[in-house]
Design an enzyme around this catalytic site. Structure first.
Site, PDB file in Angstrom:
ATOM      1  N   HIS A  76       0.870  -1.179   0.000  1.00 30.61           N
ATOM      2  CA  HIS A  76       0.000   0.000   0.000  1.00 30.61           C
ATOM      3  C   HIS A  76       0.904   1.226   0.000  1.00 30.61           C
ATOM      4  O   HIS A  76       1.852   1.283   0.786  1.00 30.61           O
ATOM      5  CB  HIS A  76      -0.901  -0.003   1.236  1.00 30.61           C
ATOM      6  CG  HIS A  76      -2.004   1.006   1.164  1.00 30.61           C
ATOM      7  ND1 HIS A  76      -1.765   2.356   1.169  1.00 30.61           N
ATOM      8  CD2 HIS A  76      -3.341   0.866   1.055  1.00 30.61           C
ATOM      9  CE1 HIS A  76      -2.920   2.997   1.076  1.00 30.61           C
ATOM     10  NE2 HIS A  76      -3.897   2.117   1.006  1.00 30.61           N
ATOM     11  N   GLU A 102      -6.657   5.396   1.665  1.00 35.01           N
ATOM     12  CA  GLU A 102      -6.762   5.828   0.274  1.00 35.01           C
ATOM     13  C   GLU A 102      -7.853   6.890   0.100  1.00 35.01           C
ATOM     14  O   GLU A 102      -7.828   7.702  -0.806  1.00 35.01           O
ATOM     15  CB  GLU A 102      -7.143   4.606  -0.562  1.00 35.01           C
ATOM     16  CG  GLU A 102      -6.785   4.676  -2.009  1.00 35.01           C
ATOM     17  CD  GLU A 102      -6.547   3.273  -2.518  1.00 35.01           C
ATOM     18  OE1 GLU A 102      -7.215   2.343  -2.033  1.00 35.01           O
ATOM     19  OE2 GLU A 102      -5.699   3.112  -3.393  1.00 35.01           O
ATOM     20  N   ARG A 117      -6.932  10.466  -0.496  1.00 35.25           N
ATOM     21  CA  ARG A 117      -6.710  10.921  -1.880  1.00 35.25           C
ATOM     22  C   ARG A 117      -8.028  11.014  -2.634  1.00 35.25           C
ATOM     23  O   ARG A 117      -8.213  11.889  -3.457  1.00 35.25           O
ATOM     24  CB  ARG A 117      -5.701   9.995  -2.574  1.00 35.25           C
ATOM     25  CG  ARG A 117      -4.264  10.262  -2.136  1.00 35.25           C
ATOM     26  CD  ARG A 117      -3.307   9.191  -2.611  1.00 35.25           C
ATOM     27  NE  ARG A 117      -3.463   7.974  -1.832  1.00 35.25           N
ATOM     28  CZ  ARG A 117      -3.291   6.749  -2.278  1.00 35.25           C
ATOM     29  NH1 ARG A 117      -2.965   6.556  -3.550  1.00 35.25           N
ATOM     30  NH2 ARG A 117      -3.439   5.708  -1.504  1.00 35.25           N
ATOM     31  N   ARG A 170      -2.668   0.787  -6.506  1.00 37.07           N
ATOM     32  CA  ARG A 170      -1.729   0.790  -5.381  1.00 37.07           C
ATOM     33  C   ARG A 170      -0.331   0.352  -5.804  1.00 37.07           C
ATOM     34  O   ARG A 170       0.665   0.887  -5.324  1.00 37.07           O
ATOM     35  CB  ARG A 170      -2.252  -0.135  -4.285  1.00 37.07           C
ATOM     36  CG  ARG A 170      -3.459   0.452  -3.619  1.00 37.07           C
ATOM     37  CD  ARG A 170      -4.100  -0.504  -2.672  1.00 37.07           C
ATOM     38  NE  ARG A 170      -5.185   0.169  -1.975  1.00 37.07           N
ATOM     39  CZ  ARG A 170      -5.982  -0.417  -1.100  1.00 37.07           C
ATOM     40  NH1 ARG A 170      -5.836  -1.697  -0.821  1.00 37.07           N
ATOM     41  NH2 ARG A 170      -6.936   0.267  -0.513  1.00 37.07           N
ATOM     42  N   HIS A 199       0.337  -4.820   2.640  1.00 34.48           N
ATOM     43  CA  HIS A 199      -1.037  -4.512   2.987  1.00 34.48           C
ATOM     44  C   HIS A 199      -2.000  -5.678   2.801  1.00 34.48           C
ATOM     45  O   HIS A 199      -2.741  -6.023   3.711  1.00 34.48           O
ATOM     46  CB  HIS A 199      -1.501  -3.317   2.153  1.00 34.48           C
ATOM     47  CG  HIS A 199      -2.841  -2.796   2.561  1.00 34.48           C
ATOM     48  ND1 HIS A 199      -3.133  -2.480   3.878  1.00 34.48           N
ATOM     49  CD2 HIS A 199      -3.976  -2.560   1.863  1.00 34.48           C
ATOM     50  CE1 HIS A 199      -4.375  -2.057   3.956  1.00 34.48           C
ATOM     51  NE2 HIS A 199      -4.916  -2.111   2.753  1.00 34.48           N
ATOM     52  N   HIS A 200      -1.976  -6.292   1.639  1.00 35.21           N
ATOM     53  CA  HIS A 200      -2.999  -7.318   1.363  1.00 35.21           C
ATOM     54  C   HIS A 200      -2.349  -8.472   0.625  1.00 35.21           C
ATOM     55  O   HIS A 200      -1.536  -8.266  -0.271  1.00 35.21           O
ATOM     56  CB  HIS A 200      -4.102  -6.712   0.485  1.00 35.21           C
ATOM     57  CG  HIS A 200      -5.322  -7.564   0.365  1.00 35.21           C
ATOM     58  ND1 HIS A 200      -6.421  -7.427   1.197  1.00 35.21           N
ATOM     59  CD2 HIS A 200      -5.630  -8.577  -0.481  1.00 35.21           C
ATOM     60  CE1 HIS A 200      -7.343  -8.308   0.861  1.00 35.21           C
ATOM     61  NE2 HIS A 200      -6.888  -9.018  -0.158  1.00 35.21           N
ATOM     62  N   ARG A 221      -5.159  -5.544  -5.594  1.00 38.06           N
ATOM     63  CA  ARG A 221      -6.530  -5.255  -5.148  1.00 38.06           C
ATOM     64  C   ARG A 221      -6.784  -3.756  -5.184  1.00 38.06           C
ATOM     65  O   ARG A 221      -5.961  -2.982  -4.705  1.00 38.06           O
ATOM     66  CB  ARG A 221      -6.742  -5.771  -3.725  1.00 38.06           C
ATOM     67  CG  ARG A 221      -8.094  -5.379  -3.179  1.00 38.06           C
ATOM     68  CD  ARG A 221      -8.379  -6.020  -1.855  1.00 38.06           C
ATOM     69  NE  ARG A 221      -7.586  -5.501  -0.758  1.00 38.06           N
ATOM     70  CZ  ARG A 221      -7.762  -4.312  -0.186  1.00 38.06           C
ATOM     71  NH1 ARG A 221      -8.678  -3.470  -0.650  1.00 38.06           N
ATOM     72  NH2 ARG A 221      -7.005  -3.946   0.823  1.00 38.06           N
TER      73      ARG A 221
END
Ligand code: ADP
Length: 589
Positions: free
Chosen positions: A372, A385, A388, A409, A515-516, A555
Site C-alpha cells: 500500500h 486511500e 486521496r 496501489r 497490505h494485502h 486489489r
C-alpha cells in the site's frame, strides 16, 4: 471487569473469615501512559504488597483493539498481582501504556513498582482438558468474512460456532478505513451516479488486478454487491456515502454517513447482530486442523489456554484472513519483502491457507502481495486511500508531484520507491479534515506536519532550498487543475471535487508497506474450496482474504470490504444449506 468484581467478592469473603486483606496504608493513586492516541490514565488502589484494583479513567484507544486491552488487562494485572502479565495480542502499544501508567501510579504512592514485576508462569495449562463440541457450521475467524458468514448462516437456521484466535474480533477488517465498493446501488441512484454500474466495476477490478483475477469470482462479487449493501442496511449498517477510490474511474466507494472508518463500523454492527442472534464466538481459540471423514470436512480441532477442542460440524467455513504478518510465508514467495513494514494485524498468519492445503486444497496467486503506497512507517499506520479520494495529493522531497496519485496501489507504490529515499508526503487541508474522521485521527496521533501557508508547511516537513518554493508552486498548479478539472501533469481524473486551499495545511511522511495478500485458497462462486485436482472438497467453504482469485495481481481500494461481505454472505448461506442437506441425509440413513 467481571474478574475484578469476582476478586472483590473473594476479598469480602476472606475478610469475613477474619483474614486481613486491605492494609491500613492502602491508597489510591493515578498514573499516565502514552497510548496509541493520547494518554491512558489509570487509578490504582494498592499497598506495598497488593494491587487491589485498577480503573481506567481516560483512554482514546482504537475501538475494538486498544479498547479491548483497556477492558481486559487491568483485571489480569490485579488477578496476577503482577505487572508482568502478557500484553494483549494485537494491542501491544495500549498494553504497555497501561503498564506504564500502573507503574507511575504506584510510584506516586511511594510504592516500589519492582515488587510487582513478578514473572508470570505460562498461562498454558500443562495438561489441557479435552472438550467435544457440536454445531451445524463452524466458522474459523471472526473478521469481516467470518462475522458476515456467521450472521448469514444463522439467518438460514444453522447453529453456528465461531472460533477466533485473538482476544478480540475484527482481524484486518477492523482496520479498513475507506469504504466498500459496490455497483448499481440505490445510494448511487439517489446521488445521480449513473456511470458506475456492474460492468464498469468488473472492468476496473480486472484492470486493477492486471487481468490475473478469476473473472467468474469478480462477476459474482460485482453482481452481488448491491444486494450486499442492502443486506448491511437490513442489519442496521447502512453505507450511504459514495465516492471514487484509487484505481477506479468511477464512484463505487460506499461508506458510513458520519465519515467513520468502514472497518470498525461494520465489525461493530456485525458483532452486534451476531450477539442479537445469540451466536457464540469463542475468543482466544485457535483452530489448528480441519477434520476429514471420507473426503468431507466434518469439523475442526482447536485449542485455547486450557482446552483442546474437537468440534464436529456438518460444514466448515475458513475465514481466517490473509498472511500479511507471516514474513516467513511471504518471503518464501517474495524474499524482497523481508524488511518491509506491514499494516496487518498480528493474527494474519495464513493459518486457514495452511490448514486447507493440508487437506488437499489448491491455492492461487500466493506470490501476489500488495504494497500500500501510503503507510506511515514509524507506527506502520495506514493512511487511508480515501484521503486521496477526497482530494489529497502526493509530493516528493523536491516538493513536486511524481505520479497520478490515485492510480492503482502497485503503480503508486512503484513510483514512490523511485523517489529519492523511497518515500513521499501526502498533503491535505483543513477542508478535507472536516470531512473525514480518520484525518483528524492522524493529526491526533501526531503523524502530521502542519503550516498556515504552503511555505510554512514545506519547512515543517523538512523540505529545503528550492523544494520549498517548488512545493508552493505544486499546490497552486494542483488547485488550478482542480478548478479546470484537468490534471495536465499526470492525468488524474478523480478525487478532484475539492482543492487544497483551506489552511491549515497538513503533510504525513509515507512509504509503501505490506497490505494485502491477494493469493489464497481456491474457491468456486459458491465459496466451496477446490482441491488441487479441481474437485470440490465437500463441507469445506472459504471466504475473504484467505481466498485467492478475486483481486488478481493487485486489489483496488474498497474491494476487500466488498469481498468479505459478498463472499461471507455466500459462504454463510452455502454452508448452512449444505449442513441442512447433510443433516437430512444423516436422518434418512
Ligand atoms: P477477512 O477480511 O477475510 O474477514 P480478517 O483479517 O478481517 O479477514 O479476519 C480474519 C480473522 O481470522 C482474524 O480475526 C484472525 O485473528 C482470525 N484467525 C486467523 N487464524 C485463525 C485460527 N487459526 N483460528 C481462529 N481464528 C483465526
Amino acid at each position: 471487569m467481571k474478574k475484578t468484581a469476582a476478586f472483590f467478592l473473594a476479598l469480602a469473603l476472606t475478610g469475613a473469615m477474619g483474614l486481613s486483606v486491605v492494609s491500613a496504608d492502602t491508597g489510591t493513586y493515578t498514573g499516565v501512559g502514552q497510548g496509541i492516541d493520547g494518554d491512558v490514565v489509570v487509578q490504582v488502589e494498592a499497598d506495598e504488597n497488593t494491587i487491589y484494583s485498577i480503573e481506567i479513567l481516560e483512554q482514546n484507544e482504537t475501538p475494538g483493539i486498544g479498547s479491548v486491552a483497556c477492558e481486559i488487562l487491568p483485571g489480569q494485572i490485579v488477578d496476577a498481582n503482577s505487572i508482568l502479565v502478557d500484553d494483549i495480542a494485537g494491542a501491544t502499544v495500549t498494553s504497555s501504556a497501561i503498564k506504564t501508567a500502573v507503574r507511575e501510579a504506584l510510584a506516586e504512592g511511594n510504592i516500589d513498582p519492582a515488587a510487582f514485576e513478578v514473572a508470570q508462569e505460562s498461562t498454558e495449562a500443562e495438561e489441557k482438558t479435552s472438550v467435544a463440541l457440536d454445531c451445524d457450521v463452524v466458522i474459523v475467524g471472526a473478521g469481516g468474512a467470518g462475522l458476515t458468514a456467521a450472521v448469514r448462516a444463522t439467518q438460514e437456521g444453522a447453529k453456528v460456532l465461531v472460533l477466533e484466535k485473538m482476544p478480540m474480533v475484527g482481524g484486518n477488517s477492523l482496520k479498513a478505513s475507506g469504504g466498500m465498493n459496490c455497483a448499481g446501488t440505490k445510494f448511487q441512484e439517489e446521488q445521480g451516479i449513473t456511470d458506475s454500474g456492474v460492468e464498469e466495476f468488473i472492468e476496473d477490478t480486472m484492470n486493477g488486478g492486471h487481468q490475473l483475477n478469476d473473472p467468474e469470482l469478480v462477476r459474482v462479487m460485482a453482481e452481488n454487491s448491491a444486494s450486499a449493501v442492502e443486506w448491511l442496511e437490513s442489519i442496521g449498517a447502512p453505507l450511504p456515502k459514495v465516492a471514487a477510490t484509487g484505481g477506479t474511474t468511477h464512484k463505487y466507494l460506499h461508506s458510513p454517513e458520519d465519515g467513520s472508518p468502514v472497518g470498525s463500523y461494520l465489525v461493530e454492527k456485525l458483532s452486534a447482530e451476531a450477539e442479537k442472534q445469540g451466536i457464540e464466538i469463542m475468543l482466544g481459540t485457535k483452530a489448528t486442523e480441519i477434520l476429514m471423514e471420507d473426503g468431507r470436512a466434518v469439523g475442526v480441532r482447536a485449542e485455547d489456554a486450557e482446552n483442546d477442542y474437537t468440534i464436529s460440524a456438518d460444514a466448515v467455513i475458513l475465514a481466517t484472513g490473509g498472511f500479511g504478518s507471516n514474513f516467513e510465508l511471504m518471503c518464501s514467495f517474495n524474499p524482497s519483502l523481508a524488511n518491509a513494514v506491514t499494516t496487518n494485524h498480528p493474527g494474519a498468519t495464513g493459518d486457514g491457507i495452511l490448514m486447507a492445503e493440508a487437506v488437499g486444497a489448491a491455492t492461487v496467486d500466493m506470490d501476489q502481495i500488495q504494497l500500500h503506497p501510503t503507510v506511515y512507517q514509524e507506527t506502520s499506520t495506514l493512511v487511508s486511500e480515501k484521503m486521496r479520494s477526497l482530494g489529497a495529493i502526493l509530493v516528493n522531497q523536491d516538493g513536486r508531484r511524481f505520479c497520478n496519485d490515485l492510480s492503482t496501489r502497485d503503480a503508486v507504490s512503484a513510483a514512490e520507491l523511485e523517489q529519492e529515499g523511497g518515500y513521499a508526503y501526502i498533503i491535505f487541508d483543513q477542508n478535507l479534515v472536516d470531512q473525514n474522521a480518520s484525518a483528524q485521527g492522524y493529526i491526533d496521533k501526531g503523524m502530521t506536519s502542519q503550516g498556515e501557508t504552503y511555505e510554512e508547511l514545506a519547512e515543517n516537513m523538512g523540505l529545503e532550498g528550492e523544494a520549498v518554493q517548488n512545493f508552493a508552486e505544486t499546490m497552486d498548479t494542483w488547485n488550478q487543475a482542480v478548478a479546470s478539472g484537468v490534471d495536465e501533469e499526470f492525468g488524474r481524473n478523480n478525487g478532484m471535487d475539492d482543492d487544497l486551499s483551506t489552511a491549515p495545511f497538513y503533510a504525513i511522511k509515507i512509504a509503501p508497506g505490506i497490505h494485502h495478500t491477494m493469493g489464497g485458497i481456491k474457491i468456486n462462486p459458491d465459496t466451496e474450496v477446490l482441491s488441487t485436482e479441481g474437485d470440490v472438497i465437500p463441507g469445506l467453504f472459504a471466504a475473504g482474504e484467505t481466498t485467492g482469485g478475486v483481486h488478481g495481481g493487485n486489489r483496488i481500494g474498497g474491494n476487500a470490504v466488498c469481498d468479505f461481505v459478498v463472499f461471507g454472505r455466500i459462504a454463510g448461506q452455502s454452508a448452512a444449506e449444505y449442513a441442512a442437506e447433510a443433516e437430512s441425509a444423516d436422518e434418512a440413513a
